[in-house]
Design a protein around this motif. Structure first.
Motif, PDB file in Angstrom:
ATOM      1  N   LEU A 255     -22.210 -11.078   1.762  1.00 33.21           N
ATOM      2  CA  LEU A 255     -23.386 -11.197   2.766  1.00 33.21           C
ATOM      3  C   LEU A 255     -22.482 -11.210   4.115  1.00 33.21           C
ATOM      4  CD1 LEU A 255     -26.344 -13.279   1.567  1.00 33.21           C
ATOM      5  CD2 LEU A 255     -26.221 -10.826   2.382  1.00 33.21           C
ATOM      6  N   ASN A 256     -21.591 -12.277   4.208  1.00 35.39           N
ATOM      7  CA  ASN A 256     -20.840 -12.419   5.486  1.00 35.39           C
ATOM      8  C   ASN A 256     -20.123 -11.289   6.039  1.00 35.39           C
ATOM      9  OD1 ASN A 256     -21.598 -15.039   5.838  1.00 35.39           O
ATOM     10  ND2 ASN A 256     -20.092 -16.173   5.166  1.00 35.39           N
ATOM     11  N   ALA A 257     -19.547 -10.753   4.966  1.00 33.10           N
ATOM     12  CA  ALA A 257     -18.649  -9.634   5.285  1.00 33.10           C
ATOM     13  C   ALA A 257     -19.529  -8.573   5.739  1.00 33.10           C
ATOM     14  CB  ALA A 257     -17.936  -8.923   4.099  1.00 33.10           C
ATOM     15  N   SER A 258     -20.526  -8.318   5.132  1.00 28.78           N
ATOM     16  CA  SER A 258     -21.531  -7.139   5.584  1.00 28.78           C
ATOM     17  C   SER A 258     -22.076  -7.425   6.975  1.00 28.78           C
ATOM     18  CB  SER A 258     -22.466  -6.503   4.586  1.00 28.78           C
ATOM     19  OG  SER A 258     -23.017  -7.539   3.977  1.00 28.78           O
ATOM     20  N   GLU A 259     -22.432  -8.770   7.175  1.00 30.63           N
ATOM     21  CA  GLU A 259     -23.027  -9.266   8.534  1.00 30.63           C
ATOM     22  C   GLU A 259     -21.704  -8.904   9.809  1.00 30.63           C
ATOM     23  OE1 GLU A 259     -26.262 -12.407   6.439  1.00 30.63           O
ATOM     24  OE2 GLU A 259     -24.417 -12.968   7.718  1.00 30.63           O
ATOM     25  N   ALA A 260     -20.623  -9.258   9.296  1.00 28.33           N
ATOM     26  CA  ALA A 260     -19.616  -9.149  10.295  1.00 28.33           C
ATOM     27  C   ALA A 260     -19.232  -7.723  10.754  1.00 28.33           C
ATOM     28  CB  ALA A 260     -18.049  -9.846   9.667  1.00 28.33           C
ATOM     29  N   THR A 309     -22.147 -18.581  14.128  1.00 27.83           N
ATOM     30  CA  THR A 309     -22.052 -17.589  15.407  1.00 27.83           C
ATOM     31  C   THR A 309     -23.123 -16.859  15.485  1.00 27.83           C
ATOM     32  OG1 THR A 309     -20.268 -16.485  14.377  1.00 27.83           O
ATOM     33  CG2 THR A 309     -19.509 -18.011  15.842  1.00 27.83           C
ATOM     34  N   LYS A 310     -23.987 -16.824  14.561  1.00 29.84           N
ATOM     35  CA  LYS A 310     -25.300 -15.676  14.281  1.00 29.84           C
ATOM     36  C   LYS A 310     -26.399 -16.447  14.990  1.00 29.84           C
ATOM     37  CE  LYS A 310     -22.707 -14.452  10.304  1.00 29.84           C
ATOM     38  NZ  LYS A 310     -22.617 -14.506   8.887  1.00 29.84           N
ATOM     39  N   GLY A 311     -27.005 -15.483  15.671  1.00 31.37           N
ATOM     40  CA  GLY A 311     -28.310 -16.059  16.141  1.00 31.37           C
ATOM     41  C   GLY A 311     -29.484 -16.430  15.301  1.00 31.37           C
ATOM     42  N   LEU A 316     -24.746 -22.533   6.608  1.00 31.60           N
ATOM     43  CA  LEU A 316     -24.609 -23.227   5.555  1.00 31.60           C
ATOM     44  C   LEU A 316     -23.854 -22.530   4.649  1.00 31.60           C
ATOM     45  CD1 LEU A 316     -27.810 -25.059   4.294  1.00 31.60           C
ATOM     46  CD2 LEU A 316     -25.430 -25.872   4.979  1.00 31.60           C
ATOM     47  N   GLY A 317     -23.628 -21.099   4.380  1.00 33.87           N
ATOM     48  CA  GLY A 317     -22.955 -20.327   3.478  1.00 33.87           C
ATOM     49  C   GLY A 317     -21.600 -20.841   3.090  1.00 33.87           C
ATOM     50  N   LEU A 318     -20.744 -20.840   4.070  1.00 30.75           N
ATOM     51  CA  LEU A 318     -19.373 -21.357   3.589  1.00 30.75           C
ATOM     52  C   LEU A 318     -19.260 -22.886   3.230  1.00 30.75           C
ATOM     53  CD1 LEU A 318     -17.466 -19.219   6.369  1.00 30.75           C
ATOM     54  CD2 LEU A 318     -17.694 -18.694   3.906  1.00 30.75           C
TER      55      LEU A 318
HETATM   56 MG   LIG Z   1     -23.379 -16.725   5.950  1.00 26.67          MG
END
Ligand SMILES: [Mg+2]
Ligand SMILES: Nc1ncnc2c1ncn2[C@@H]1O[C@H](COP(=O)(O)OP(=O)(O)OP(=O)(O)O)[C@@H](O)[C@H]1O
Length: 356
Positions: A255-260, A309-311, A316-318
């Motif tokens: 999820l984080n990678a796709s959000e990045a 750093t996301k609006g 919490l994910g990491l």
């Molecule tokens: Mg995350």
């Protein structure tokens, strides 16, 4: 990180910058036509101080360079007074400009850090009042719930067809049941995790667990124009860990990678997942993306709870991922990718009797 907080509106900024450029021109003329003894260039420091609130750090450094250049240029053009006094005054002005710029940059960085800390505190206050447990559960079950909704819609479409496609509808219902079970497993595990319960460890094939997560995420990820490339060591021995929890960690990282990469239009969007034996007693998982990588200095904070750093992120994910990996006897860390993008890795212990 919103470095823009507290900056004036854009139109106001443009007007103010225009005013500053006029002021610089006036200072330059005054510095050039007056005697060497008049150190008008000192007023460039005021320009720097005002500009520090309006423009980025890089633009401020360029502006300071321009002020220094103008100081030297008007020294070269001035024709009146003692050359030596002019030289000393110009040097003092240049040093003053450089020091003012340095201090202004430091001040801006400190202000941004304070704003960041304040935002983090606000999030902590908000979430603590709601209860950390419910927030963690909500965070982790979001993905299976979204998958259930997608499969539910698909099922409805298959049933609405004339004649209804019962085979496809049945497959969608099976996916819904699978995701619902996963969600309830996750709730039990997160509750256990926050109450200090031991993970439910078993021997399992990490590659198989990775394949399942990729199968769950692939449709969503590919719909965003992102490709997933797997490079898994086929001879990987089994690991000893809580399978459901480890899959949660991988879901969070995908999820984080796709959000990045969400904001990229033209760039190649790719997630690479690797598994390998890492001697002597561990297996290593890596996920590499072609996103923007980490903001300067942020890598030290990304595993902190409620740091985001996301609006719309909770941050919490990491933090959850780190708790899970450490509870399973492993280690988790991040690295910057030399071509841009981020790398996340974790290691897990091998199942007994599998030591390499
Ligand atoms: Mg995350
Ligand atoms: N692949 C990545 N590339 C760049 N930065 C990342 C990546 N993964 C995480 N980060 C940084 O780490 C921060 C924390 O990530 P984390 O998953 O803990 O929270 P989040 O994604 O912001 O919010 P959420 O709680 O919804 O997951 C992110 O806000 C981002 O700044």
């Amino acid at each position: 990180m919103k470095h823009d907080i507290g900056r004036p509106l854009r139109s106001h900024r443009v007007l103010s910058m225009a005013g500053l450029l006029v002021a610089m021109a006036v200072i330059f003329v005054a510095d050039t036509v007056t005697d060497y003894a008049v150190a008008a260039a000192g007023f460039y420091t005021a320009v720097i101080l005002v500009a520090a609130r309006l423009i980025s750090a890089r633009a401020l450094i360029l502006l300071a360079g321009l002020c220094i250049f103008l100081t030297i240029f008007s020294f070269a053009l001035t024709k009146f007074g003692s050359y030596q006094v002019g030289l000393i005054n110009s040097c003092i002005s240049i040093v003053a400009i450089a020091i003012t710029t340095y201090l202004a940059l430091k001040m801006n960085a400190a202000q941004a850090a304070a704003q960041q800390a304040q935002a983090q505190l606000l999030r902590i206050a908000r979430v603590t009042s709601l209860g950390e447990l419910s927030t963690s559960i909500a965070h982790e079950v979001n993905q299976p719930l979204a998958a259930i909704a997608t499969s539910g819609n698909a099922c409805q479409r298959w049933l609405d067809q004339q004649p209804p496609n019962l085979d496809k509808a049945k497959q969608a219902v099976e996916r819904i049941l699978g995701d619902a079970h996963r969600a309830s497993d996750i709730i039990a595990r997160v509750r256990g995790l926050t109450q200090g319960e031991q993970p439910h460890k078993s021997h399992f094939d990490l590659n198989q667990a990775i394949h399942e997560v990729v199968a769950i995420s692939r449709t969503d990820v590919e719909a965003q124009g992102i490709s997933i490339d797997l490079s898994l060591d086929e001879n990987l021995p089994q690991v000893l860990a809580d399978r459901v929890q480890i899959q949660q960690v991988i879901v969070n990282m995908v999820l984080n990678a796709s959000e990045a990469m969400a904001d990229y239009q033209d760039k190649k969007k790719e997630i690479r997942i690797q598994s390998a034996l890492s001697a002597p007693h561990t297996v290593q998982f890596s996920i590499i993306d072609s996103g923007g990588g980490f903001a300067a200095g942020s890598i030290a904070h990304i595993f902190d709870p409620f740091w985001t750093t996301k609006g719309t992120g909770i941050g919490l994910g990491l933090a959850i991922s780190r708790t899970i990996i450490e509870a399973n006897g492993g280690r988790i860390w991040a690295e910057e990718h030399t071509d841009g993008g981020a790398i996340f890795k974790f290691s897990l212990p091998l199942a007994e009797g599998n030591a390499a």
